[in-house]
Design an enzyme around this catalytic site. Sequence first.
Site, PDB file in Angstrom:
ATOM      1  N   SER A 234      38.193 -97.730  32.418  1.00 25.36           N
ATOM      2  CA  SER A 234      37.546 -97.633  33.724  1.00 25.36           C
ATOM      3  C   SER A 234      38.208 -98.586  34.727  1.00 25.36           C
ATOM      4  O   SER A 234      39.422 -98.550  34.903  1.00 25.36           O
ATOM      5  CB  SER A 234      36.054 -97.911  33.573  1.00 25.36           C
ATOM      6  OG  SER A 234      35.336 -97.454  34.682  1.00 25.36           O
TER       7      SER A 234
ATOM      8  N   ASP B 179      35.131 -90.962  32.395  1.00 27.31           N
ATOM      9  CA  ASP B 179      35.216 -92.409  32.145  1.00 27.31           C
ATOM     10  C   ASP B 179      35.220 -92.753  30.653  1.00 27.31           C
ATOM     11  O   ASP B 179      34.324 -92.366  29.906  1.00 27.31           O
ATOM     12  CB  ASP B 179      34.015 -93.080  32.815  1.00 27.31           C
ATOM     13  CG  ASP B 179      34.170 -94.583  32.951  1.00 27.31           C
ATOM     14  OD1 ASP B 179      34.575 -95.230  31.968  1.00 27.31           O
ATOM     15  OD2 ASP B 179      33.880 -95.115  34.037  1.00 27.31           O
TER      16      ASP B 179
END
Length: 326
Positions: A70, A184
């Site tokens: 991320s 993600d």
Amino acid sequence: MQAAQTVEIIKKFTGRLFKPLTGKLTANAQPTRKVSLVLSGGGARTIAQIGVIRAMEEAGIEIEMVGGTSGGAIIAAMLALGWDSERIRKSLRRYMKESGSLLDYVLPVHSLTGGKIINGMSADAFGETRIEDLPRTFFCVSCNLNRAELVVHRSGLLRKAVTSSIAIPGMMPPVAMDGELLVDGGVLNNLPVDVMKQFSTGEVWAVDVSIKPEVKICQRYSGSLPSWKIWWSRINPFAEPIQVPTVVDILMNTAMLASQRQSELNRRLADFCLQPPVEEFKIFDFKSYDRIVEVGYRYARQAIAELNVSTSQAELSFLRCEPIEE
């Protein structure tokens, strides 16, 4: 134990002992240690990792390999390009603070934002660079929605890998790659120390700024409560605001739930794990950019100094206890 090994330990110990007298390392100086670095996701809190990297540079710690998830994937990618902490700080500050926001909200179809700002940042920073051509070994992770499995990116376009790693489900559009939808990496593994251990045979450090799932509500809230009453409680100066989780709170906390246990295991798996105290900062608190960097720097500088002292003491104790074999 051979005498030569003892001499090496003495050199290492005395080098640490007298380093404060010499200031910063010169270009020709040898690093105090070489490590592989793993950076977690955590929204705006990932900015603290820039301060950690600065503290590592000042301590003469060389980063050989880098990986992340991320927001940590963005910083890791910039490190892999050979950027130093100051260049990373200035570059990300332009997007995260000076531009106002990374989030371009749109009429929701598959996400609350359109992802144009994130895509533009990735294109500007990484261009057409491929992961396999980076000067420093790099990986990032994303989650394959089609197969419900972790994807480790070690080749291909850097910007596309990073964009997929930061595509928070519901908040940002998923990334299409080879017929698969990627989101993600923090959904499954927000601190991929276990992945780094597969590639690195050396010391692995981790920086964990993970968002701990925490949704607060008040006793007056219920699922059947009309939205207008919630809004009225917030704008009415004479009413007590009804505290409820927002859509963003729910999406972010849900995304992090599955990886919490994995993060706990990976913190133990790391040789050294730094956890800057960034709990006071909210997920999208990019206005506090400079403060967050400074918190990470001050925390890491002290943690690394304490690590060096404890390591030196352990080595000195070892020298006192171990006889030298001829």
